[in-house]
Design an enzyme around this catalytic site. Structure first.
Site, PDB file in Angstrom:
ATOM      1  N   ARG A 141     107.268  45.396 -12.489  1.00 39.37           N
ATOM      2  CA  ARG A 141     106.991  44.930 -11.117  1.00 39.37           C
ATOM      3  C   ARG A 141     107.252  46.046 -10.105  1.00 39.37           C
ATOM      4  O   ARG A 141     106.531  46.167  -9.113  1.00 39.37           O
ATOM      5  CB  ARG A 141     107.830  43.692 -10.799  1.00 39.37           C
ATOM      6  CG  ARG A 141     107.288  42.442 -11.505  1.00 39.37           C
ATOM      7  CD  ARG A 141     108.318  41.333 -11.591  1.00 39.37           C
ATOM      8  NE  ARG A 141     108.733  40.852 -10.300  1.00 39.37           N
ATOM      9  CZ  ARG A 141     109.900  40.249 -10.071  1.00 39.37           C
ATOM     10  NH1 ARG A 141     110.764  40.076 -11.052  1.00 39.37           N
ATOM     11  NH2 ARG A 141     110.191  39.820  -8.871  1.00 39.37           N
ATOM     12  N   ARG A 150      99.771  42.165  -0.595  1.00 38.74           N
ATOM     13  CA  ARG A 150     100.388  43.088  -1.548  1.00 38.74           C
ATOM     14  C   ARG A 150      99.428  44.208  -1.941  1.00 38.74           C
ATOM     15  O   ARG A 150      99.798  45.053  -2.758  1.00 38.74           O
ATOM     16  CB  ARG A 150     100.783  42.315  -2.814  1.00 38.74           C
ATOM     17  CG  ARG A 150     102.277  42.076  -2.998  1.00 38.74           C
ATOM     18  CD  ARG A 150     102.438  41.266  -4.274  1.00 38.74           C
ATOM     19  NE  ARG A 150     103.742  41.258  -4.852  1.00 38.74           N
ATOM     20  CZ  ARG A 150     104.667  40.331  -4.614  1.00 38.74           C
ATOM     21  NH1 ARG A 150     104.459  39.377  -3.747  1.00 38.74           N
ATOM     22  NH2 ARG A 150     105.807  40.372  -5.261  1.00 38.74           N
ATOM     23  N   ARG A 174     119.887  37.401  -9.688  1.00 44.82           N
ATOM     24  CA  ARG A 174     119.270  36.418  -8.784  1.00 44.82           C
ATOM     25  C   ARG A 174     119.195  35.040  -9.434  1.00 44.82           C
ATOM     26  O   ARG A 174     118.798  34.889 -10.571  1.00 44.82           O
ATOM     27  CB  ARG A 174     117.856  36.868  -8.399  1.00 44.82           C
ATOM     28  CG  ARG A 174     117.081  35.792  -7.635  1.00 44.82           C
ATOM     29  CD  ARG A 174     115.929  36.348  -6.835  1.00 44.82           C
ATOM     30  NE  ARG A 174     114.800  36.777  -7.627  1.00 44.82           N
ATOM     31  CZ  ARG A 174     113.678  37.291  -7.098  1.00 44.82           C
ATOM     32  NH1 ARG A 174     113.565  37.422  -5.776  1.00 44.82           N
ATOM     33  NH2 ARG A 174     112.700  37.685  -7.876  1.00 44.82           N
ATOM     34  N   LYS A 231     113.214  39.935   0.724  1.00 50.93           N
ATOM     35  CA  LYS A 231     112.174  39.314   1.553  1.00 50.93           C
ATOM     36  C   LYS A 231     112.369  37.798   1.665  1.00 50.93           C
ATOM     37  O   LYS A 231     112.347  37.247   2.765  1.00 50.93           O
ATOM     38  CB  LYS A 231     110.770  39.591   0.966  1.00 50.93           C
ATOM     39  CG  LYS A 231     110.409  41.058   0.879  1.00 50.93           C
ATOM     40  CD  LYS A 231     108.994  41.262   0.353  1.00 50.93           C
ATOM     41  CE  LYS A 231     108.764  40.720  -1.049  1.00 50.93           C
ATOM     42  NZ  LYS A 231     109.574  41.389  -2.104  1.00 50.93           N
ATOM     43  N   ARG A 291     114.654  33.351 -12.938  1.00 51.10           N
ATOM     44  CA  ARG A 291     113.221  33.516 -13.197  1.00 51.10           C
ATOM     45  C   ARG A 291     112.996  34.387 -14.429  1.00 51.10           C
ATOM     46  O   ARG A 291     113.679  35.380 -14.611  1.00 51.10           O
ATOM     47  CB  ARG A 291     112.545  34.147 -11.972  1.00 51.10           C
ATOM     48  CG  ARG A 291     112.240  33.147 -10.881  1.00 51.10           C
ATOM     49  CD  ARG A 291     111.843  33.803  -9.581  1.00 51.10           C
ATOM     50  NE  ARG A 291     110.863  34.874  -9.721  1.00 51.10           N
ATOM     51  CZ  ARG A 291     110.373  35.569  -8.679  1.00 51.10           C
ATOM     52  NH1 ARG A 291     110.774  35.282  -7.456  1.00 51.10           N
ATOM     53  NH2 ARG A 291     109.498  36.522  -8.876  1.00 51.10           N
TER      54      ARG A 291
HETATM   55  P1  ADP Z   1     112.601  39.370  -2.700  1.00 49.28           P
HETATM   56  O1  ADP Z   1     112.079  38.090  -2.121  1.00 49.28           O
HETATM   57  O2  ADP Z   1     112.265  40.571  -1.877  1.00 49.28           O
HETATM   58  O3  ADP Z   1     112.225  39.549  -4.140  1.00 49.28           O
HETATM   59  P2  ADP Z   1     115.230  38.056  -2.604  1.00 49.28           P
HETATM   60  O4  ADP Z   1     115.387  37.616  -1.199  1.00 49.28           O
HETATM   61  O5  ADP Z   1     114.886  37.032  -3.609  1.00 49.28           O
HETATM   62  O6  ADP Z   1     114.198  39.304  -2.680  1.00 49.28           O
HETATM   63  O7  ADP Z   1     116.579  38.805  -3.020  1.00 49.28           O
HETATM   64  C1  ADP Z   1     116.769  39.327  -4.332  1.00 49.28           C
HETATM   65  C2  ADP Z   1     118.235  39.096  -4.776  1.00 49.28           C
HETATM   66  O8  ADP Z   1     119.087  39.937  -3.999  1.00 49.28           O
HETATM   67  C3  ADP Z   1     118.730  37.685  -4.564  1.00 49.28           C
HETATM   68  O9  ADP Z   1     119.609  37.382  -5.615  1.00 49.28           O
HETATM   69  C4  ADP Z   1     119.473  37.745  -3.231  1.00 49.28           C
HETATM   70  O10 ADP Z   1     120.538  36.794  -3.160  1.00 49.28           O
HETATM   71  C5  ADP Z   1     120.014  39.154  -3.234  1.00 49.28           C
HETATM   72  N1  ADP Z   1     120.049  39.779  -1.897  1.00 49.28           N
HETATM   73  C6  ADP Z   1     119.147  39.638  -0.886  1.00 49.28           C
HETATM   74  N2  ADP Z   1     119.477  40.406   0.175  1.00 49.28           N
HETATM   75  C7  ADP Z   1     120.613  41.071  -0.177  1.00 49.28           C
HETATM   76  C8  ADP Z   1     121.460  42.027   0.505  1.00 49.28           C
HETATM   77  N3  ADP Z   1     121.170  42.446   1.743  1.00 49.28           N
HETATM   78  N4  ADP Z   1     122.537  42.480  -0.160  1.00 49.28           N
HETATM   79  C9  ADP Z   1     122.812  42.059  -1.424  1.00 49.28           C
HETATM   80  N5  ADP Z   1     122.071  41.171  -2.109  1.00 49.28           N
HETATM   81  C10 ADP Z   1     120.975  40.667  -1.499  1.00 49.28           C
HETATM   82  P1  ADP Z   2     109.231  39.190  -5.712  1.00 50.82           P
HETATM   83  O1  ADP Z   2     110.529  38.511  -5.884  1.00 50.82           O
HETATM   84  O2  ADP Z   2     108.991  40.366  -6.565  1.00 50.82           O
HETATM   85  O3  ADP Z   2     108.920  39.497  -4.297  1.00 50.82           O
HETATM   86  P2  ADP Z   2     107.243  37.075  -5.816  1.00 50.82           P
HETATM   87  O4  ADP Z   2     107.925  35.795  -5.978  1.00 50.82           O
HETATM   88  O5  ADP Z   2     106.760  37.452  -4.464  1.00 50.82           O
HETATM   89  O6  ADP Z   2     108.172  38.213  -6.375  1.00 50.82           O
HETATM   90  O7  ADP Z   2     106.015  37.177  -6.803  1.00 50.82           O
HETATM   91  C1  ADP Z   2     106.102  36.811  -8.160  1.00 50.82           C
HETATM   92  C2  ADP Z   2     104.785  37.113  -8.857  1.00 50.82           C
HETATM   93  O8  ADP Z   2     103.734  36.334  -8.253  1.00 50.82           O
HETATM   94  C3  ADP Z   2     104.299  38.552  -8.740  1.00 50.82           C
HETATM   95  O9  ADP Z   2     104.879  39.394  -9.721  1.00 50.82           O
HETATM   96  C4  ADP Z   2     102.794  38.381  -8.922  1.00 50.82           C
HETATM   97  O10 ADP Z   2     102.469  38.165 -10.287  1.00 50.82           O
HETATM   98  C5  ADP Z   2     102.525  37.083  -8.186  1.00 50.82           C
HETATM   99  N1  ADP Z   2     102.194  37.322  -6.758  1.00 50.82           N
HETATM  100  C6  ADP Z   2     102.914  36.925  -5.671  1.00 50.82           C
HETATM  101  N2  ADP Z   2     102.328  37.305  -4.540  1.00 50.82           N
HETATM  102  C7  ADP Z   2     101.196  37.987  -4.893  1.00 50.82           C
HETATM  103  C8  ADP Z   2     100.163  38.651  -4.173  1.00 50.82           C
HETATM  104  N3  ADP Z   2     100.174  38.707  -2.838  1.00 50.82           N
HETATM  105  N4  ADP Z   2      99.161  39.226  -4.881  1.00 50.82           N
HETATM  106  C9  ADP Z   2      99.131  39.172  -6.222  1.00 50.82           C
HETATM  107  N5  ADP Z   2     100.079  38.574  -6.964  1.00 50.82           N
HETATM  108  C10 ADP Z   2     101.112  37.990  -6.317  1.00 50.82           C
END
Ligand code: ADP
Ligand code: ADP
Length: 238
Positions: free
Chosen positions: A194, A111, A150, A36, A183
């Protein structure tokens, strides 16, 4: 439901009708590690949208040791959701800022169905609504590998992966030069929680948005640039 903050109302009034009609809000959903954040940066740049990541907003509050940050800390460390009222208030404040007058790309919010209801209400106050909800679909097994490799940037939440998307210089963000870190909630035990929390509390949004004809599913296991292309095609078709 609560009344809008005065700041929010003021901004709403400041928007001209033309601006209001142009405002487009997109919601990216998907499990932790689906991509995302990665895609949100690309798509937001491409369409001139503001990228709003609720996770980044919480982490900024943690870093600045705000009251909100202190409140969120324990939930985040355990991989649980921060309570809806706190989260909704934080996002409402962000969306009410003038830079969102043309819309925004939301990443990580809503969420829960309650957050989705609250989003619909706040956008209605802008005479706006959710345009489209792309779901980035990735199976659980892939998510663990994604999150354990990541590396996130301290300054602006850019993300890299040690294998799948490595930075040019290890430990440094390609885009803004800031330090990359892993992280704490990306360690395996927290990731497992999660994913469970996603399945139980966030996955119901799939049906929520499907029933409103807003959901489009994109295969998130493809390479980053292919996922971006699929997302852009979906947005342009909508
Ligand atoms: P989210 O925001 O949904 O938690 P991230 O964008 O942070 O996900 O991506 C999670 C990890 O996967 C990061 O280390 C990112 O570089 C990697 N990643 C994202 N998209 C892809 C993909 N299409 N293929 C392989 N690795 C990916
Ligand atoms: P991910 O990489 O899993 O998409 P985020 O960076 O979006 O993680 O979120 C990290 C943490 O922040 C979550 O595990 C939760 O504790 C909190 N958080 C983020 N967005 C929300 C939301 N919309 N509602 C509740 N908690 C949230």
């Amino acid at each position: 439901s609560s009344k809008p903050s005065s700041k929010f109302t003021a901004t709403t009034k400041a928007l001209s009708k033309a601006d209001k009609e142009m405002a487009k809000f997109y919601v990216l959903i998907g499990p932790p590690g689906a991509g995302k954040g990665t895609q949100a940066k690309i798509i937001a740049d491409k369409y001139g949208l503001v990228h709003i990541s609720s996770g980044d907003l919480f982490r900024e509050n943690l870093k600045n040791e705000t009251e909100l940050g202190k409140l969120a800390q324990g939930f985040m460390a355990r991989g649980e959701l921060v309570p809806d009222d706190v989260t909704i208030g934080m996002v409402r404040d962000r969306i009410s800022r003038p830079d969102c007058k043309n819309g925004a790309l939301l990443d990580g919010f809503p969420r829960t169905p309650a957050q989705a209801d609250a989003l619909a209400v706040m956008l209605k106050e802008f005479d706006s609504k959710v345009e489209l909800v792309p779901l980035i679909d990735v199976p659980a097994q892939v998510l663990i590998d994604r999150l354990s490799g990541r590396w996130s940037c301290r300054a602006q939440g850019h993300v890299f992966h040690e294998k799948f998307n490595p930075p040019q210089v290890a430990g440094i963000c390609d885009i803004d030069g800031s330090e990359l870190y892993q992280r704490e909630d990306d360690q395996r035990s927290t990731v497992e929680n999660r994913i469970k929390v996603y399945t139980q509390q966030t996955a119901p949004l799939i049906e929520y948005y499907q029933s409103r004809n807003l959901l489009v599913t994109v295969d998130g296991t493809k390479p980053i640039d292919e996922v971006s292309a699929d997302l852009q095609a979906a947005i342009e078709k909508a």
